[in-house]
Design a protein around this motif. Sequence first.
Motif, PDB file in Angstrom:
ATOM      1  N   VAL A   6       0.859  -1.177   0.000  1.00 17.87           N
ATOM      2  CA  VAL A   6       0.000   0.000   0.000  1.00 17.87           C
ATOM      3  C   VAL A   6       0.901   1.235   0.000  1.00 17.87           C
ATOM      4  O   VAL A   6       1.681   1.446   0.914  1.00 17.87           O
ATOM      5  N   MET A   7       0.795   2.020  -1.065  1.00 14.31           N
ATOM      6  CA  MET A   7       1.616   3.221  -1.185  1.00 14.31           C
ATOM      7  C   MET A   7       0.776   4.471  -1.413  1.00 14.31           C
ATOM      8  O   MET A   7       1.256   5.577  -1.238  1.00 14.31           O
ATOM      9  N   HIS A   8      -0.486   4.285  -1.821  1.00 11.81           N
ATOM     10  CA  HIS A   8      -1.353   5.412  -2.152  1.00 11.81           C
ATOM     11  C   HIS A   8      -2.744   5.198  -1.527  1.00 11.81           C
ATOM     12  O   HIS A   8      -3.725   5.011  -2.248  1.00 11.81           O
ATOM     13  N   PRO A   9      -2.844   5.237  -0.191  1.00 17.29           N
ATOM     14  CA  PRO A   9      -4.123   4.932   0.468  1.00 17.29           C
ATOM     15  C   PRO A   9      -5.216   5.957   0.212  1.00 17.29           C
ATOM     16  O   PRO A   9      -6.393   5.657   0.412  1.00 17.29           O
ATOM     17  N   ASP A  10      -4.860   7.148  -0.246  1.00 19.61           N
ATOM     18  CA  ASP A  10      -5.863   8.178  -0.489  1.00 19.61           C
ATOM     19  C   ASP A  10      -6.317   8.248  -1.943  1.00 19.61           C
ATOM     20  O   ASP A  10      -7.082   9.139  -2.317  1.00 19.61           O
ATOM     21  N   ALA A  11      -5.868   7.317  -2.766  1.00 18.30           N
ATOM     22  CA  ALA A  11      -6.247   7.289  -4.177  1.00 18.30           C
ATOM     23  C   ALA A  11      -7.522   6.471  -4.365  1.00 18.30           C
ATOM     24  O   ALA A  11      -7.864   5.622  -3.559  1.00 18.30           O
TER      25      ALA A  11
END
Length: 79
Positions: A6-11
């Motif tokens: 998980v690198m972009h949880p707000d995408a």
Amino acid sequence: MITVKVMHPDAGYDGDKERIKQLEPNIHYEVACIDMGQSHTDVFLVGMKNCFNSVNFEFYEDKKLINIFSDKRFNPYLD
């Protein structure tokens, strides 16, 4: 073996942002299946019932970063 972190949880959409909260950042999760569509890609993880949106992840093969969208093994639209 293909894994994700998980690198972009707000995408992604609101539902994607909620689902991704189940996972810890910076941990490799094993991928069971990748279902790539024209405008959305679902990622199924080993041991998880729900799918996740690919926009939340970075993808790895044997711990090396890969681009699934430019790889014919995962992208059925490349020929």
